[in-house]
Design a protein around this motif. Structure first.
Motif, PDB file in Angstrom:
ATOM      1  N   UNK A 192       2.103  34.533 -25.608  1.00 39.22           N
ATOM      2  CA  UNK A 192       2.894  33.384 -24.592  1.00 39.22           C
ATOM      3  C   UNK A 192       3.777  33.808 -24.073  1.00 39.22           C
ATOM      4  N   UNK A 193       4.999  34.522 -24.928  1.00 37.18           N
ATOM      5  CA  UNK A 193       5.771  34.892 -24.081  1.00 37.18           C
ATOM      6  C   UNK A 193       5.245  36.472 -22.976  1.00 37.18           C
ATOM      7  N   UNK A 194       4.636  37.086 -23.810  1.00 36.10           N
ATOM      8  CA  UNK A 194       3.324  38.480 -23.269  1.00 36.10           C
ATOM      9  C   UNK A 194       3.146  37.559 -21.555  1.00 36.10           C
TER      10      UNK A 194
ATOM     11  N   UNK B 223       2.517  47.949 -19.863  1.00 33.91           N
ATOM     12  CA  UNK B 223       1.617  46.559 -21.093  1.00 33.91           C
ATOM     13  C   UNK B 223       1.181  47.809 -22.227  1.00 33.91           C
ATOM     14  N   UNK B 224       0.488  48.846 -21.872  1.00 33.84           N
ATOM     15  CA  UNK B 224      -0.357  49.028 -22.941  1.00 33.84           C
ATOM     16  C   UNK B 224       1.012  49.985 -23.707  1.00 33.84           C
TER      17      UNK B 224
ATOM     18  N   UNK C 115       1.758  48.867 -27.525  1.00 27.37           N
ATOM     19  CA  UNK C 115       2.292  49.749 -28.665  1.00 27.37           C
ATOM     20  C   UNK C 115       3.923  49.402 -29.346  1.00 27.37           C
ATOM     21  N   UNK C 116       4.690  49.198 -28.727  1.00 28.16           N
ATOM     22  CA  UNK C 116       5.677  49.777 -28.911  1.00 28.16           C
ATOM     23  C   UNK C 116       6.110  48.976 -30.093  1.00 28.16           C
TER      24      UNK C 116
ATOM     25  N   UNK D  79      -5.948  47.654 -25.032  1.00 27.81           N
ATOM     26  CA  UNK D  79      -6.150  45.900 -24.795  1.00 27.81           C
ATOM     27  C   UNK D  79      -7.202  46.187 -23.678  1.00 27.81           C
ATOM     28  N   UNK D  80      -8.203  46.888 -24.071  1.00 29.52           N
ATOM     29  CA  UNK D  80      -9.562  46.876 -23.264  1.00 29.52           C
ATOM     30  C   UNK D  80     -10.184  46.746 -24.387  1.00 29.52           C
TER      31      UNK D  80
END
Length: 117
Positions: A10-12, A89-90, A94-95, A116-117
């Motif tokens: 949701x935050x993302x 975004x990737x 990852x972070x 993310x794919x």
């Protein structure tokens, strides 16, 4: 744990980068329908031709058609920006993933890239 994952997603989804990425995706899908279809079709043809490349005399021609369609689509400013946002975004994912791994245990290998794919 499930609640935390839902909260994270949701935050993302409310992050400006995510909203901009979706906006570009919609723009690209609408504005470049023909280019996308041409790219996907030529990609499928090339992929299929590679399976039987020893029997195909026209593999180079099919490959060139695929490269041309890909170049035409990927050179569009909106598509370039979309891929930039996707990389950003990737990096965020990852972070965050590495931070979570660090909290759980220091035995995990850090800085692994998740897709993310």
């Amino acid at each position: 744990m499930k609640e935390l994952a839902i909260e994270y997603v949701s935050k993302l989804q409310n992050e400006p980068i995510f909203k901009e990425l979706l906006a570009f995706k919609n723009t690209i899908d609408e504005k470049y329908k023909k280019e996308i279809i041409r790219f996907k079709l030529s990609e499928a043809q090339y992929s299929e031709a590679r399976k039987y490349e020893s029997y195909r005399d026209d593999l180079i021609k099919i490959k060139d058609k695929f490269i041309q369609a890909k170049t035409e689509l990927y050179s569009r400013p909106e598509v370039k920006r979309y891929f930039e946002l996707e990389r950003d975004l990737q990096n965020i994912l990852t972070s965050d993933f590495n931070e979570i791994k660090n909290y759980i245990s220091n035995k995990f290998t850090m800085n692994k890239i998740i897709s993310i794919k």
